[in-house]
Scaffold this active site. Structure first.
Site, PDB file in Angstrom:
ATOM      1  CB  SER A  51      54.531 101.925  50.676  1.00  0.00           C
ATOM      2  OG  SER A  51      55.736 101.601  49.876  1.00  0.00           O
ATOM      3  CG  ASP A  78      52.795  98.208  43.328  1.00  0.00           C
ATOM      4  OD1 ASP A  78      53.787  97.881  43.791  1.00  0.00           O
ATOM      5  OD2 ASP A  78      51.929  98.963  44.270  1.00  0.00           O
ATOM      6  CG  HIS A  87      54.569  98.108  47.206  1.00  0.00           C
ATOM      7  ND1 HIS A  87      54.169  98.873  46.074  1.00  0.00           N
ATOM      8  CD2 HIS A  87      55.195  98.965  47.982  1.00  0.00           C
ATOM      9  CE1 HIS A  87      54.310 100.133  46.635  1.00  0.00           C
ATOM     10  NE2 HIS A  87      55.049 100.072  47.688  1.00  0.00           N
TER      11      HIS A  87
END
Ligand SMILES: *[C@@H]1O[C@H](CO)[C@@H](O)[C@H](O)[C@H]1NC(C)=O
Ligand SMILES: *[C@@H]1O[C@H](CO)[C@@H](O)[C@H](O)[C@H]1NC(C)=O
Ligand SMILES: *[C@@H]1O[C@H](CO)[C@@H](O)[C@H](O)[C@H]1NC(C)=O
Ligand SMILES: *[C@@H]1O[C@H](CO)[C@@H](O)[C@H](O)[C@H]1NC(C)=O
Ligand SMILES: *[C@@H]1O[C@H](CO)[C@@H](O)[C@H](O)[C@H]1NC(C)=O
Ligand SMILES: *[C@@H]1O[C@H](CO)[C@@H](O)[C@H](O)[C@H]1NC(C)=O
Length: 360
Positions: free
Chosen positions: A36, A325, A328
């Site tokens: 991700s 977040d 990340h």
């Protein structure tokens, strides 16, 4: 023959026109493999909980919501820009056709890892092994256009690969996981590095020569780990950081070994761990105000609940935060990191950076 000729003329004309504005690409293409941290939206139409194709993700990104786990661009986006390349398209998108694969493709998939079973509790994903299979499909597409020039294109291109975080966070560290029953941290790390080595060698066998390999960052410093730990708020979880360091140490040795044993290969290790710790420890020097707290999220350190559209979006000053977040980093962090990798020092024992790798 004629249409092909016109196409090439058109592309060269475009190159001349755009050169006045943009720098010439320093590599013909960039192929991206990862999780991700680099995913440009490959999970959007998979059956999985691991996707970020909703507001406020993309709030600072020129293309808006794309599935990127960031307010803006990933390090793959920032690096492609520094290398003079366009935004690298996601593999798993119907708009990505043979013609726009010629400057690279991004295969990264949220929740994915080195091991096939990593991240499965979220749903479908492209593990590293399937990302390599997807790359093989791309090679066939490129061959349909570039014919025998394909080999040369791959040889000169940059392969940006970054894995490992999910193999810990979303596999070994999950309580009662199969991996945690079968392995201890030491044997698990050996397994990861052995599998990773096989995968990188497969890319080499497919013609890749220039590699940028991102190490694992300080996983114990992500707001999710801090928020869920019983430790002190605003303090990194040491045991998790130690796992990341252990992996990085073995990864470095493995890459040095590949450099020695695979002719004409260049495996450049990016010490993401040290670089991140430097930014976290000296955050104010980089212009940040909050080194260990998520900008968008909720719970302790805003690290326990994901950044969701239903949450009141209270994060106005995104560039005050290292973390966007609970998992990340922000666009600003990614931009600083990418510049350092591009023409700064990636690590202090192997004196080369991405700009120099591109020129080799
Ligand atoms: C493909 O591109 C079109 C036109 O830019 C856009 O409207 C559409 O959303 C894109 N499809 C996907 C799956 O991204
Ligand atoms: C992982 O899955 C892929 C695709 O399903 C498969 O081809 C590959 O052999 C698997 N890798 C391992 C190590 O089992
Ligand atoms: C960053 O912080 C570390 C420890 O907190 C310190 O040793 C180092 O000198 C700092 N780096 C810079 C560039 O100030
Ligand atoms: C955002 O930054 C501005 C200027 O530094 C400040 O006045 C404001 O209070 C900040 N907003 C939040 C929510 O932190
Ligand atoms: C690094 O690259 C950037 C962008 O091309 C450039 O502005 C900067 O001067 C370079 N720095 C060094 C130290 O070469
Ligand atoms: C990481 O940083 C520490 C302290 O700043 C330094 O001693 C160490 O050599 C660095 N490691 C690498 C691989 O650059």
């Amino acid at each position: 023959m004629a249409p092909l000729f016109y196409t090439f003329t058109f592309i060269s004309l475009l190159a001349i026109v755009s050169n006045s504005v943009f720098a010439e690409p320093q590599v013909p293409a960039m192929f991206v493999f990862g999780d991700s941290l680099l995913d440009p939206g490959n999970n959007n139409n998979l059956v999985t909980l691991a996707k970020a194709n909703y507001y406020p993700y993309g709030i600072d990104f020129p293309e808006g919501v794309t599935g990127r786990y960031c307010n803006g661009g990933t390090t793959a986006d920032h690096l492609s820009e520094l290398l003079g390349l366009p935004l690298i398209p996601p593999f798993n998108n119907p708009n990505t056709t043979a013609r726009n694969m010629l400057q690279g493709v991004n295969y990264a998939s949220a929740a994915a890892g080195i091991l096939n079973n990593t991240g499965r509790l979220f749903g479908n994903l492209f593990s590293m092994d399937s990302q390599i299979q997807n790359f093989e499909k791309t090679v066939q597409e490129i061959e349909s256009i570039m014919k025998s020039e394909t080999k040369n294109l791959i040889r000169k291109s940059l392969f940006y690969v970054s894995f490992g975080s999910n193999d810990y966070i979303n596999n070994l560290l999950i309580p009662f996981s199969e991996s945690s029953r079968k392995y201890n941290p030491e044997t698990y790390t050996l397994l990861l590095v052995q599998e990773y080595r096989r995968q990188l060698q497969t890319l080499y066998d497919l013609g890749a020569r220039k590699f940028l390999i991102g190490g694992v960052g300080p996983l114990g410093c992500i707001p999710n780990q801090i928020g869920n730990s019983r430790g002190k708020s605003d303090k990194c979880v040491e045991s998790t950081n130690n796992l990341a360091s252990q992996f990085n140490t073995k990864l470095k040795t493995m890459l040095q070994d590949l450099n020695t044993n695979l002719p004409e290969s260049h495996f450049l290790y990016w010490d993401v761990y040290n670089m991140s710790m430097d930014i976290i420890n000296n955050y104010s020097q980089y212009g940040f105000k909050y080194p260990l707290r998520a900008c968008c999220g909720a719970g302790r350190d805003k690290g326990q609940i994901l950044c969701l559209p239903i949450l009141p979006m209270k994060c106005q000053n995104r560039s005050d935060f290292v973390f966007w977040d609970p998992y990340h980093p922000t666009d600003l962090f990614n931009s600083i990191a990418s510049k350092a990798a591009y023409n700064g020092t990636l690590q202090n024992y192997f004196p080369i950076n991405v700009e120099q790798l591109a020129q080799l």
